[in-house]
Design an enzyme around this catalytic site. Sequence first.
Site, PDB file in Angstrom:
ATOM      1  CD  GLU A 141      -3.050  -0.937   0.376  1.00 53.83           C
ATOM      2  OE1 GLU A 141      -3.190   0.149  -0.226  1.00 53.83           O
ATOM      3  OE2 GLU A 141      -3.808  -1.908   0.200  1.00 53.83           O
TER       4      GLU A 141
ATOM      5  CB  CYS B  78      -1.797   7.361   1.199  1.00 56.93           C
ATOM      6  SG  CYS B  78      -3.188   6.505   1.942  1.00 56.93           S
TER       7      CYS B  78
END
Length: 503
Positions: free
Chosen positions: A247, A281
């Site tokens: 991720e 993010c």
Amino acid sequence: MSLAQPLDADPAPPAPTFESTDPATGAVVDVFPVHDVAAVGAAVERARTAAARWAALGFDGRRRRLAAYRGHLARRMHELADLVHRENGKPRADALLEITLAVDHLAWAGAHARKVLGPRRVSPGLLAANHAASVEYQPVGVVGVIGPWNYPVFTPMGSIAYALAAGNAVVFKPSEHTPAVGSWLAAAWRAAVPDVADVVQVVTGFGETGAALCRAGVGKLAFTGSAPTGRRVMAACAETLTPVLMELGGKDAMIVDDDADVAAAADAAVWGAMSNAGQTCIGIERVYATERVYDAFVAQVEAQVRDLRPGSDDAAAYGPMTMPTQADVVRRHVADAVAAGGRVLTGGTVDGRYVTPTVLLDVPETSAAVCEETFGPTITITRVRDAEEALERTNANAHGLAGAVFSRSRARAMDLARRMRTGMTSVNSVLTFASVPALPFGGVGESGFGRIHGADGLKEFTRAKAITRQRLPLPVDLMSFRRPAAAADTLARVMGLVHGRHR
Ligand code: NDP
């Protein structure tokens, strides 16, 4: 009392330690051991032993214990939010938001594990018609979780909750910037689920501790962080063929189409870009607005950021940069954008760890502020001919984590969303997919691979197990040396009749 969890009862020399500090004041939050290879190995072994007991509890036993854990967290949300505020710097309200999301994901993972992962019969097909066939998803044993500091509860919990619900034990290495939050989460597990307390272990330290976890023989390594570190993690995991989930970062774009609700789009863009000091993010870092709405959109954004102020008080919109080096990245990106001909509409200044809300216009696509992840309270707004050009520019970036589309036309927005080269897109909002536990979360390209959350997130921490069971023997067994000489020809004739008619 220290939050740090001692790992070894050995009278060996004490492990070196490090401090975690409050980014707003510099005050020490707590002191933590730097766990070395041996300590990480010991934690993985403890988890491995616990994993066998955890798996044996079955879906119902695990669901009850996961419920106890989430109840424990839900009753202590304010205590945890206060710790997140002190260690990460974000406003308490934002900390509460991320904790509630994590609790919701825990609930979904526990409730859906059996349905998603439990044994399921499948058609045996023509060739094995006399067999029963089934598939089930078994735990991989111990999952190593390496997490970042920006959402120190929500982000690791995206791996931890789903790994646990799938029947695995977890060894969690929080970022060196948020070890107190990571240790709090592990201590909460021990308190809420004392009969299998060792199922969640925490190890603290720097990159070397994370690297030791990669080499410790875990069943899977779930990494959340930057692409450069992700490459190092993959290389370390390759040594033991440990599978990885990546991720990684993003450079998420918002497309504002001709028919968008411009005020709503501006509101969402500002929040998506500035909340958590832009250290998200899936934060919005670039906006592409069509010629028709560009001026109105820029005016709305300018008006909305005017009232935003960073600080460490409860009225501040967002906090300090968690890491001082991140402020340097913002400074570099703004300077680079201006040198390339970009214009600073608002902000652009950095005072210590506080960055003012920064809106950049006319920044060339080749500049760092448009190409690279900034991870600060900044946004670029670019005028484009139409939504097709916006999509082209959105998809030109090497990252592909998430993005947003604003349009009043459902069909148009859904078409753009589908063609956006990202793992997630929200239409007429930002970041919403992260709050839907049933939806998978993850990226493409430089943003990584694999998925947390939802059914895909549960399966991510398992291996598929296929089983066939012969129900009745056939007079002719094709997989036997005793089969008649003509059996294969007969089968080929049957298959030829069934499949050969397709052209
Ligand atoms: P880093 O990549 O710097 O670090 C991530 C984690 O990896 C930290 O725990 C770090 O430990 C650890 N680490 C560092 N070196 C190694 C190594 N050699 N081997 C194993 N582990 C190591 O990222 P940040 O913490 O700065 O997080 C920000 C990044 O994370 C951004 O790019 C952001 O976009 C991304 N991110 C992605 C998310 C997603 O879901 N896709 C969600 C949240 C963030 P230590 O801190 O001790 O050095």
